[in-house]
Design a protein around this motif. Structure first.
Motif, PDB file in Angstrom:
ATOM      1  N   VAL A 158       0.630  -1.425  -0.571  1.00 43.70           N
ATOM      2  CA  VAL A 158       0.056   0.073  -0.165  1.00 43.70           C
ATOM      3  C   VAL A 158       1.058   1.206   0.056  1.00 43.70           C
ATOM      4  N   PRO A 159       1.072   2.078  -0.610  1.00 44.88           N
ATOM      5  CA  PRO A 159       1.606   2.787  -1.262  1.00 44.88           C
ATOM      6  C   PRO A 159       2.172   4.412  -0.544  1.00 44.88           C
ATOM      7  N   THR A 160       2.402   4.202   0.806  1.00 44.05           N
ATOM      8  CA  THR A 160       2.231   5.113   1.906  1.00 44.05           C
ATOM      9  C   THR A 160       2.673   6.699   1.254  1.00 44.05           C
ATOM     10  N   ALA A 161       2.192   8.039   1.496  1.00 42.37           N
ATOM     11  CA  ALA A 161       2.536   8.952   2.189  1.00 42.37           C
ATOM     12  C   ALA A 161       3.145   9.990   2.125  1.00 42.37           C
ATOM     13  N   GLU A 162       4.485  10.867   1.919  1.00 41.13           N
ATOM     14  CA  GLU A 162       5.485  11.328   1.747  1.00 41.13           C
ATOM     15  C   GLU A 162       5.692  12.622   2.339  1.00 41.13           C
ATOM     16  N   SER A 163       5.871  13.082   3.946  1.00 37.61           N
ATOM     17  CA  SER A 163       5.424  14.286   3.854  1.00 37.61           C
ATOM     18  C   SER A 163       6.080  15.182   3.397  1.00 37.61           C
ATOM     19  N   PHE A 223      12.123  16.713   1.370  1.00 38.61           N
ATOM     20  CA  PHE A 223      11.341  15.276   2.280  1.00 38.61           C
ATOM     21  C   PHE A 223      13.338  15.246   2.740  1.00 38.61           C
ATOM     22  N   GLU A 224      12.949  13.983   3.658  1.00 37.18           N
ATOM     23  CA  GLU A 224      13.741  13.506   3.868  1.00 37.18           C
ATOM     24  C   GLU A 224      13.805  11.908   3.817  1.00 37.18           C
ATOM     25  N   ALA A 225      15.218  11.534   3.295  1.00 32.60           N
ATOM     26  CA  ALA A 225      15.270   9.775   3.169  1.00 32.60           C
ATOM     27  C   ALA A 225      16.685   9.195   3.757  1.00 32.60           C
ATOM     28  N   MET A 226      16.866   8.296   3.670  1.00 34.00           N
ATOM     29  CA  MET A 226      17.898   7.764   4.297  1.00 34.00           C
ATOM     30  C   MET A 226      19.213   7.014   3.312  1.00 34.00           C
ATOM     31  N   VAL A 227      20.341   7.771   3.894  1.00 34.66           N
ATOM     32  CA  VAL A 227      20.989   7.515   2.644  1.00 34.66           C
ATOM     33  C   VAL A 227      21.962   6.566   3.739  1.00 34.66           C
ATOM     34  N   ASP A 228      22.557   5.511   3.138  1.00 32.64           N
ATOM     35  CA  ASP A 228      23.661   5.087   4.072  1.00 32.64           C
ATOM     36  C   ASP A 228      23.385   3.893   5.564  1.00 32.64           C
ATOM     37  N   GLU A 243       2.692   6.375 -11.026  1.00 27.97           N
ATOM     38  CA  GLU A 243       2.442   8.107 -10.820  1.00 27.97           C
ATOM     39  C   GLU A 243       2.940   8.610  -9.747  1.00 27.97           C
ATOM     40  N   LEU A 244       3.491   9.570 -10.288  1.00 25.76           N
ATOM     41  CA  LEU A 244       3.895  10.362  -8.945  1.00 25.76           C
ATOM     42  C   LEU A 244       3.330  11.414  -8.306  1.00 25.76           C
ATOM     43  N   ARG A 245       2.137  11.255  -7.459  1.00 29.82           N
ATOM     44  CA  ARG A 245       1.365  11.931  -7.102  1.00 29.82           C
ATOM     45  C   ARG A 245       1.640  13.451  -6.294  1.00 29.82           C
ATOM     46  N   ILE A 246       1.714  14.550  -6.041  1.00 32.27           N
ATOM     47  CA  ILE A 246       1.931  15.212  -5.721  1.00 32.27           C
ATOM     48  C   ILE A 246       0.674  16.392  -4.799  1.00 32.27           C
ATOM     49  N   ASP A 247       0.843  16.130  -3.269  1.00 33.29           N
ATOM     50  CA  ASP A 247      -0.323  16.959  -3.194  1.00 33.29           C
ATOM     51  C   ASP A 247       0.111  17.896  -1.993  1.00 33.29           C
ATOM     52  N   TYR A 248       0.231  19.278  -2.895  1.00 28.53           N
ATOM     53  CA  TYR A 248       0.601  20.750  -2.540  1.00 28.53           C
ATOM     54  C   TYR A 248       0.363  20.739  -1.888  1.00 28.53           C
ATOM     55  N   ALA A 249      -0.788  20.989  -0.891  1.00 28.62           N
ATOM     56  CA  ALA A 249      -2.228  21.455   0.033  1.00 28.62           C
ATOM     57  C   ALA A 249      -1.309  21.259   1.111  1.00 28.62           C
ATOM     58  N   SER A 296       2.915  16.731   0.677  1.00 33.94           N
ATOM     59  CA  SER A 296       3.144  15.403   0.636  1.00 33.94           C
ATOM     60  C   SER A 296       3.153  14.666  -1.060  1.00 33.94           C
ATOM     61  N   PHE A 297       3.738  13.470  -0.617  1.00 31.35           N
ATOM     62  CA  PHE A 297       3.551  12.378  -1.898  1.00 31.35           C
ATOM     63  C   PHE A 297       3.694  11.287  -2.354  1.00 31.35           C
ATOM     64  N   ARG A 298       3.642  10.342  -3.251  1.00 26.72           N
ATOM     65  CA  ARG A 298       2.838   9.389  -2.997  1.00 26.72           C
ATOM     66  C   ARG A 298       3.446   9.155  -4.715  1.00 26.72           C
TER      67      ARG A 298
END
Length: 312
Positions: A50-55, A65-70, A159-165, A168-170
């Motif tokens: 289930v795709p999660t939303a990234e704030s 946005f935050e991601a994990m690198v190594d 699909e890259l879904r960007i909810d600017y309001a 968040s994006f998914r």
């Protein structure tokens, strides 16, 4: 070490904007990275059923946005103008892995940057060759840390879904009839890909023009020749644009009525006029770039599989 040469089209914008006789100090970035071909760079594993939303935070019209690198957290820009994962080397590129890219007006130094593991939005990338680029000038302009950019090769299977309001994006599976909050899109635009760039054809005064959709562009751009052809109305504002090569140019700002393809948007679009002839590749003339300065008034879905852009 990769021996592929990349053409980098990247423009950093420092913006003193003149409006109504007042000087407004701000900073903007417009980033467009061009790659001549796709490369096998590593393995991308899709983990979430289930795709999660990234704030994200929206600062200077850029999506952070935050991601994990190594195993460590990092701050990245979601950038559909980037061909792949771009890592900020901060001048510490590995010896022997350097090659040359081309910025606006001059050459820029690139490198191969090996990433053992990169994690974002339920996706894990392992043993991946990213592009290394010194982004310290950009960090200074935006006033915050930038560990890199995430582009096409990490986004292109659905699909890259960007909810600017809602900030968040998914990353969603491609669907024939997508909805957002049970609503169907108010507009659907077909696009083509030039390298990794989504290009839409927009009707303006009875003629169609090609515009790139670039979430990593903090300002909208229009080619100077197109601005003259359309006799666009100047706003009286100006922007000082500095490329990665250090060359600065003063660019005028023009106003364009929102095309009918983006029904329900703001009445006018502000665009910075500059020479975009260096982006005319593969026989495709680019009239301009629509960045997050314009896109942020909508929820936007970019379906790479079906070549559709959805507007809510």
């Amino acid at each position: 070490m990769l021996n592929q040469r990349f053409a980098i089209r990247s423009i950093l914008c420092f913006l003193p904007l003149l409006l109504a006789g007042q000087v407004l100090s701000a900073q903007r970035t417009v980033n467009l990275l061009r790659a001549s071909s796709a490369l096998e760079r590593g393995t991308v594993a899709r983990e979430d059923a289930v795709p999660t939303a990234e704030s994200f935070t929206f600062d200077r019209n850029l999506i952070f946005f935050e991601a994990m690198v190594d195993g460590a957290p990092g701050k990245f820009i979601l950038d559909t103008g980037a061909p792949t994962l771009v890592m900020n080397t901060r001048g510490q590129a590995a010896a022997g892995s350097n090659y040359t890219g081309y910025g606006s007006g001059g050459e820029v130094a690139l490198s191969d940057h090996r990433v053992a593991q990169f994690e974002m939005v339920g996706r894990t990338i392992e043993n991946y060759w990213a592009i290394g680029l010194d982004l310290r000038n950009m960090e200074r302009r935006v006033g915050q840390r930038i560990d890199g950019m995430v582009g096409y090769e990490l986004l292109n299977d659905g699909e890259l879904r960007i909810d600017y309001a809602n900030r968040s994006f998914r990353l969603l599976p491609s669907e024939r009839s997508p909805t957002h909050g049970q609503a169907t899109p108010r507009a659907v635009l077909r696009f083509s890909l030039v390298d990794h760039l989504p290009i839409v054809r927009i009707r303006i005064e009875g003629k169609r023009y090609n515009f790139a959709i670039d979430t990593g562009a903090g300002s909208n751009l229009v080619d100077e020749s197109v601005a003259r052809e359309l006799a666009l109305e100047p706003t009286g504002g100006a922007m000082n644009i500095q490329g990665l090569d250090g060359r600065a140019v003063e660019a005028s700002i023009f106003s364009l009525p929102t095309p009918e393809e983006f029904d329900g948007g703001e009445r006018d679009i502000s665009l910075v006029a500059m020479d975009l002839s260096h982006l005319r590749e593969n026989g495709r003339e680019l009239a301009g770039i629509l960045g997050s300065a314009f896109l942020s008034q909508y929820t936007v879905g970019i379906d790479y599989r079906r070549r559709r852009i959805y507007i809510w």
